[in-house]
Design a protein around this motif. Sequence first.
Motif, PDB file in Angstrom:
ATOM      1  N   SER A  82      38.545  52.698 -53.467  1.00 45.12           N
ATOM      2  CA  SER A  82      37.648  53.550 -52.692  1.00 45.12           C
ATOM      3  C   SER A  82      37.534  53.122 -51.220  1.00 45.12           C
ATOM      4  O   SER A  82      36.815  53.748 -50.462  1.00 45.12           O
ATOM      5  CB  SER A  82      36.265  53.592 -53.338  1.00 45.12           C
ATOM      6  OG  SER A  82      35.798  52.303 -53.582  1.00 45.12           O
TER       7      SER A  82
ATOM      8  N   SER B  34      32.903  61.805 -46.598  1.00 46.84           N
ATOM      9  CA  SER B  34      32.119  62.967 -46.193  1.00 46.84           C
ATOM     10  C   SER B  34      30.648  62.769 -46.525  1.00 46.84           C
ATOM     11  O   SER B  34      30.305  62.212 -47.558  1.00 46.84           O
ATOM     12  CB  SER B  34      32.638  64.207 -46.913  1.00 46.84           C
ATOM     13  OG  SER B  34      31.720  65.261 -46.775  1.00 46.84           O
TER      14      SER B  34
ATOM     15  N   VAL C 234      29.608  68.632 -51.987  1.00 50.19           N
ATOM     16  CA  VAL C 234      30.292  67.336 -51.988  1.00 50.19           C
ATOM     17  C   VAL C 234      29.246  66.302 -52.384  1.00 50.19           C
ATOM     18  O   VAL C 234      28.424  65.911 -51.575  1.00 50.19           O
ATOM     19  CB  VAL C 234      30.869  67.007 -50.604  1.00 50.19           C
ATOM     20  CG1 VAL C 234      31.652  65.714 -50.654  1.00 50.19           C
ATOM     21  CG2 VAL C 234      31.738  68.133 -50.097  1.00 50.19           C
TER      22      VAL C 234
ATOM     23  N   THR D 160      36.565  59.124 -57.397  1.00 51.21           N
ATOM     24  CA  THR D 160      36.434  58.843 -55.970  1.00 51.21           C
ATOM     25  C   THR D 160      35.641  59.945 -55.268  1.00 51.21           C
ATOM     26  O   THR D 160      34.807  59.676 -54.414  1.00 51.21           O
ATOM     27  CB  THR D 160      37.816  58.705 -55.324  1.00 51.21           C
ATOM     28  OG1 THR D 160      38.583  57.796 -56.106  1.00 51.21           O
ATOM     29  CG2 THR D 160      37.707  58.191 -53.917  1.00 51.21           C
ATOM     30  N   ILE D 161      35.927  61.196 -55.638  1.00 53.01           N
ATOM     31  CA  ILE D 161      35.219  62.317 -55.024  1.00 53.01           C
ATOM     32  C   ILE D 161      34.632  63.173 -56.135  1.00 53.01           C
ATOM     33  O   ILE D 161      35.303  63.446 -57.138  1.00 53.01           O
ATOM     34  CB  ILE D 161      36.160  63.163 -54.149  1.00 53.01           C
ATOM     35  CG1 ILE D 161      36.613  62.338 -52.947  1.00 53.01           C
ATOM     36  CG2 ILE D 161      35.493  64.450 -53.689  1.00 53.01           C
ATOM     37  CD1 ILE D 161      37.609  63.043 -52.077  1.00 53.01           C
TER      38      ILE D 161
ATOM     39  N   THR E 254      39.718  63.228 -58.108  1.00 49.29           N
ATOM     40  CA  THR E 254      38.661  64.114 -57.642  1.00 49.29           C
ATOM     41  C   THR E 254      38.097  64.865 -58.845  1.00 49.29           C
ATOM     42  O   THR E 254      38.858  65.350 -59.682  1.00 49.29           O
ATOM     43  CB  THR E 254      39.213  65.120 -56.610  1.00 49.29           C
ATOM     44  OG1 THR E 254      39.794  64.386 -55.544  1.00 49.29           O
ATOM     45  CG2 THR E 254      38.118  66.013 -56.072  1.00 49.29           C
TER      46      THR E 254
ATOM     47  N   LYS F  40      29.787  63.213 -53.954  1.00 53.02           N
ATOM     48  CA  LYS F  40      30.174  61.822 -53.765  1.00 53.02           C
ATOM     49  C   LYS F  40      31.508  61.804 -53.038  1.00 53.02           C
ATOM     50  O   LYS F  40      32.447  62.482 -53.451  1.00 53.02           O
ATOM     51  CB  LYS F  40      30.314  61.115 -55.109  1.00 53.02           C
ATOM     52  CG  LYS F  40      30.692  59.650 -54.997  1.00 53.02           C
ATOM     53  CD  LYS F  40      31.106  59.058 -56.322  1.00 53.02           C
ATOM     54  CE  LYS F  40      31.571  57.623 -56.131  1.00 53.02           C
ATOM     55  NZ  LYS F  40      32.239  57.086 -57.310  1.00 53.02           N
ATOM     56  N   SER F  41      31.564  61.064 -51.960  1.00 57.77           N
ATOM     57  CA  SER F  41      32.804  60.936 -51.220  1.00 57.77           C
ATOM     58  C   SER F  41      32.679  59.757 -50.278  1.00 57.77           C
ATOM     59  O   SER F  41      31.647  59.572 -49.656  1.00 57.77           O
ATOM     60  CB  SER F  41      33.075  62.210 -50.422  1.00 57.77           C
ATOM     61  OG  SER F  41      33.930  61.915 -49.334  1.00 57.77           O
TER      62      SER F  41
ATOM     63  N   HIS G 168      46.822  65.116 -47.706  1.00 57.77           N
ATOM     64  CA  HIS G 168      45.831  65.807 -48.516  1.00 57.77           C
ATOM     65  C   HIS G 168      46.416  67.126 -48.999  1.00 57.77           C
ATOM     66  O   HIS G 168      47.321  67.669 -48.391  1.00 57.77           O
ATOM     67  CB  HIS G 168      44.591  66.101 -47.680  1.00 57.77           C
ATOM     68  CG  HIS G 168      43.918  64.870 -47.188  1.00 57.77           C
ATOM     69  ND1 HIS G 168      44.264  64.248 -46.016  1.00 57.77           N
ATOM     70  CD2 HIS G 168      42.905  64.139 -47.705  1.00 57.77           C
ATOM     71  CE1 HIS G 168      43.511  63.184 -45.840  1.00 57.77           C
ATOM     72  NE2 HIS G 168      42.679  63.093 -46.845  1.00 57.77           N
TER      73      HIS G 168
ATOM     74  N   LEU H 144      36.429  66.879 -45.895  1.00 56.58           N
ATOM     75  CA  LEU H 144      37.228  65.871 -46.606  1.00 56.58           C
ATOM     76  C   LEU H 144      38.423  65.406 -45.779  1.00 56.58           C
ATOM     77  O   LEU H 144      39.340  64.803 -46.309  1.00 56.58           O
ATOM     78  CB  LEU H 144      37.712  66.436 -47.943  1.00 56.58           C
ATOM     79  CG  LEU H 144      36.638  66.776 -48.974  1.00 56.58           C
ATOM     80  CD1 LEU H 144      37.265  67.377 -50.208  1.00 56.58           C
ATOM     81  CD2 LEU H 144      35.837  65.542 -49.344  1.00 56.58           C
TER      82      LEU H 144
END
Lengths: 369, 346
Positions: free
Chosen positions: B151, A322, A316, A300-301, A105, A318-319, A83, A95
């Motif tokens: 995903s 998390s 946050v 994705t995020i 992201t 959408k993840s 990351h 995350l």
Amino acid sequence: MANKLIAQMGLHHSMANVLAARNVLTAKDALSLTEFELMELLDVGLQEVESAVSQISEIACPPCQTALFLLEGRLQNKAQLGHLPTSLKGLDNALFGGIPFGAVTELVGPAGMGKTQFCLKLSILAALPISHGGLNGRVVYIDTEGKFSSKRVMEIGANSFPEVFCVAGKAQEMAGRIVVLQPASLVEFTESLQQIKLSLLQHQVKLLIIDSMAALHPVEYEKDKRTMGQHPLGWHVSFLKSLAEFSQIPIVVTNQVRGLGNDEVVRYLFEAKTRDKKTPERLGSNLTAALGIHWAHAVTIRLVLEAYAGQRFLKVAKSPISPPLAFPFEVTSAGLALLKDDGIEVMGPEIHAIRCEGYTDLVGGQSFT
Amino acid sequence: MEITTLPLSPSVRAKLLSAGYTSFASLSAVSSSHLARDLSISDEEAVAILKVTSQYNTLDRIDGSHSILAGAQTAWDKLHEEKNLRHITTSCEDLDAILGGGINCREITEIGGVPGIGKTQLGIQLAVNVQIPNDFGGLGGKAIYIDTEGSFMVERAFQIAEACIQDTFDNFVFHKNDYEACQEKMQPKAFLANIFYFRICSHTEQVAVINYLDKFITEHKDVKVVIIDSITFHFRQEFDDLALRTRLLGGMALKLMKLAQKYWLAVVLLNQVTTKVTEGSFHLSLALGESWAHACTNRIILYWNGNERYAHIDKSPSLRSASSPFSVTSKGIRCLVSNCKRIKMM
């Protein structure tokens, strides 16, 4: 895989020749037709077509991995598949370490909320040497809004990492790693994206930022063609996703907000039946992310920057790992800073709401100019 | 039976017809050399034609003692079969209740919802739950996870598997020996080893993988669920020719249905949502259009109802249209307990 040549698949000679004669050259050509269409086109029986299709499919199909294999791979290559830490502790924890490699992201929020500030900070972080928690790589910064400020980059750098930026020559080295592209039109942008693919690997690029995606996308287009199924940025969506995966780097894109029309009560048909027609609460916000729901599915995020109750929040929204958490933050001379590292759990429609209240108070309070 | 129904290439079919062979009966009495002369083709080709014909002829005749039409089943038999059908639990009792026990095997279930509602979470949960052993009321099967969006998070799958194993042990009382034997088998890592993962990067690969599944499943007989997350992604872009898209999607749905029937497995397709205009107003609806809407047996829509996540059965031949709340916790999909705040994962 889709463009694999059928000639190299070891099909039976006669079949391979027939396919080649009819200009069915790649797996994509063959699998875009149904078995019956192939029978007509190639003038062969069903059995031959079926066996050829199954052989082509098997070869064109990507390899199967077990989830365990994936897990072990990730544990082994932690440094590679890691990351990008954001230096915001609470967000990094949520995350599992920061902005993940190999995924797209999205940052979305009203103008002036801090999206560009966050992007500038991220570019510095990716450029920093590993000993300072960075990725020691280059950054490609695609600036479609003309908002990139080198002065601000140096300011954020000097304030957050004085030990690096105050050493003679280091600041130049760091800033030299950030490559800024400023495409003027969607066509230009598309071209530069296509060129990037190769240079990403060649030049040790560790982060790609697009600020912003929405600027090049005409708003009227969205309104008119929304029902058409095809999205004008459809190609870009899938290209960015495959680019992220192919090169295993984080890709950060920003997105604007747009006003929500009064007639846009988005709900399913069956919901309208079961509930009386009261308008749902809007939480005082009339904003929604630009680029529509199709785009929202593809990232994705999604991180939302918003302001309410006299504070700015980083959420946050959408993840896959998390829960929806909101962190109060402020913009300082060193970039974004969280006020608290414990996120506030967000529920229901609040998750996707983008609020912009009491914003005027905040502008005066900004500590940088 | 007419010759035109045989799976022969168009040119052979035309030759047969022009030589006067129009029905099966006309072919049944003829020898291969005779046929070769009539159609002016080689002996081998004639043999091949007769072989195909006889195959279809016998297919026609093999019919069960009790059925009137070949390959048909009575409703009574089907009822008996349906009773033996297994379900994959969703780990949320409320949701299982409206689904009649969980996700049905031998059916295609489509699950759609807005971004972030928990589609991928439900997908991973099902890939884990299908592996609960028979002794614990599960299917003891394996899962195929086809990821078109990238995903799937393996860390999250590990977390869900851990929680699932813990809950299964908590719900069953054991003798000590049993417990130890089971504990060995029920490890999160063993669960992950039974999830077969395909990462799909284009629509061609998606078609290819579905064609290949038939062979793959014959080699891995225990597969009990196929999850595609999502069916939509590659079909929403890259397509100028919408008729081609409809044809490919239709073909895919047919193949998946065949797999579900043949191997008694559940097919779960995750779908995205889109906005649609009806009677002048916008509303949400699942993507891929009207003709696709017919392809799936069951259709479940996940949506926000106030602060709670709900699942709604939008379409099903056997289930009542109903809604039930569910929640996404650190353990995976669970029932909604009021005031149960999601525990932060650290």
